[in-house]
Design an enzyme around this catalytic site. Sequence first.
Site, PDB file in Angstrom:
ATOM      1  N   ASP A  36       7.975  84.140  60.569  1.00 44.96           N
ATOM      2  CA  ASP A  36       7.872  83.950  62.017  1.00 44.96           C
ATOM      3  C   ASP A  36       6.645  84.679  62.541  1.00 44.96           C
ATOM      4  OD1 ASP A  36       8.410  83.467  64.646  1.00 44.96           O
ATOM      5  OD2 ASP A  36      10.417  84.349  64.634  1.00 44.96           O
ATOM      6  N   ASP A  37       5.653  83.926  62.984  1.00 41.30           N
ATOM      7  CA  ASP A  37       4.431  84.514  63.567  1.00 41.30           C
ATOM      8  C   ASP A  37       3.559  85.230  62.529  1.00 41.30           C
ATOM      9  OD1 ASP A  37       5.605  83.610  65.908  1.00 41.30           O
ATOM     10  OD2 ASP A  37       5.401  85.503  66.996  1.00 41.30           O
ATOM     11  N   CYS A  76       7.453  78.961  68.211  1.00 37.10           N
ATOM     12  CA  CYS A  76       8.605  78.938  67.308  1.00 37.10           C
ATOM     13  C   CYS A  76       9.561  77.753  67.456  1.00 37.10           C
ATOM     14  CB  CYS A  76       9.455  80.194  67.520  1.00 37.10           C
ATOM     15  SG  CYS A  76       8.573  81.728  67.705  1.00 37.10           S
ATOM     16  N   HIS A 134      17.354  79.567  66.529  1.00 32.80           N
ATOM     17  CA  HIS A 134      16.455  79.243  67.645  1.00 32.80           C
ATOM     18  C   HIS A 134      16.454  77.767  68.044  1.00 32.80           C
ATOM     19  CE1 HIS A 134      12.450  80.441  69.802  1.00 32.80           C
ATOM     20  NE2 HIS A 134      13.519  80.546  70.572  1.00 32.80           N
ATOM     21  N   ASP A 287       5.944  79.645  60.830  1.00 33.15           N
ATOM     22  CA  ASP A 287       6.326  78.634  61.831  1.00 33.15           C
ATOM     23  C   ASP A 287       5.220  78.351  62.832  1.00 33.15           C
ATOM     24  OD1 ASP A 287       6.510  81.060  63.242  1.00 33.15           O
ATOM     25  OD2 ASP A 287       8.285  80.434  64.368  1.00 33.15           O
ATOM     26  N   ASN A 288       4.266  79.261  62.924  1.00 31.04           N
ATOM     27  CA  ASN A 288       3.102  79.055  63.795  1.00 31.04           C
ATOM     28  C   ASN A 288       2.077  80.128  63.448  1.00 31.04           C
ATOM     29  OD1 ASN A 288       5.509  80.198  65.953  1.00 31.04           O
ATOM     30  ND2 ASN A 288       3.708  81.487  65.666  1.00 31.04           N
TER      31      ASN A 288
HETATM   32 CA    CA Z   1       7.120  81.943  65.626  1.00 25.14          CA
END
Ligand code: CA
Length: 464
Positions: A36-37, A76, A134, A287-288
Amino acid sequence: MLLRNLKLLAFSGLSFLCLFASGKPAKPNMIVIMCDDLGYADVGFNGCKDIPTPNIDSIATKGVRFSNGYSAYPVCGPSRAGFITGRYPQRFGFERNPQYQPHDPNMGLTRKEKTIAELLSPVGYHSGIIGKWHLGAHIPTSHPMKRGFAEFYGHLGGGHKYMPEALVIKDSVKAQGEAESYRTWTMRNYAPVRPRKYLTDEFSEEAVSFLERNKKKPFFLFLSYNAPHTPLEATEKYLKRFESIQDSKRRTYAAMVSAVDDGVGLILKSLIENGLDEKTIVVFLSDNGGPTTKNASRNAPLRGKKSDVWEGGYRVPFAIQWNGTLPGGKTYDFPVSSLDLAATIVALSGAKVPEGKPLDGVNLLPFLLGKIKTPPHKAIYLRKFDQNRFAVRHGDYKIIIPWKGGSPQLYDLKNDIAETTDVSSQYPAQVIELDSLRKKWNSELVEPTFLGLIHLPRPGKKGK
Ligand code: CA
């Protein structure tokens, strides 16, 4: 080395043919490990120097590294909605990060779309998710086990605090808003449980337990680490590996990434020990892009950060291994998307896709095995509805619409990976071609169906 690779390729092609010679689907397992990130430049296989990631790198060494791997969206929630359905999230209105609303059945993934787990269940797959969901906090409709997963261990919201002692809200439904959602207990299936360990370690161990319990049936495991998303929190065990990093933010971030890398190591080891190594596709991605100022991540040489339509927003660290089938140590340069993962496992498992809901991804196997030599995608698309921004990647070129009514900008990514120079005036035909692709794609999309995090009032600011 070349000879070895050629041999491997020949062997891989052979085993690929054998898998399908019987006419029966191969039904491999799939594990998708999503960070995540995590920034593009924050893994060894993309050149990171200050954070060793030997286990994550081994996926690229034994398999294929994607140099142009895109997540479905630069933040996300929509990125995950795209990955989990294999369809652009803009097709079904999931274009904002959802608010944490445990009483709102519409604040999340619409029931009109199917998740990978729902697609795979009819062909005998057992699916589990560990970590961040999420995709909706309304338990009766949006809980992962209402969306095809047979097992869940994790949290429903968009992020979480990492130290067990900070997780003081037992019942997820009672958490009010985003900040409190970060402090809930985790859930095992539907039951709240108090985590015992640093959350990243806890998720890694849960993943190993999943593999041990499910080694006899085909499975899909989504290991959805919330690391290294903020808050930046790490234990001494990991922090002390990075005493040489002066910047405390980067040091903590490095420690968080290192914890994930340890976890990936445990999972890869468990696959071998349980005889699953050659039966299991393992994918690693973010995810990004990294939100550089928030968590000290890095996307170099890409321009921009999380949420941007620049490359740094959604071109991510991305690698895949399938030992015994895919060639090792290969870099694949044509653009691919996280949307391709659903299409790949659907094709390999023999699952059926519902009428009228075609997947936007492609089965990557024939491309990675060299059976198809053309690019997998005509284009990779992005729209950010609230900012009126677009991006279309087509071959080496990319157009960006920077705002509503703004003139398209054109970048030649082969020669200008950092998107420094708008070449639209030099290549007007390219601009017209890419913009017509954009308009056609946009005509297939709907508007967002729920308000997002950005619409919540912030301290000192009015909501919008
Ligand atoms: Ca993210």
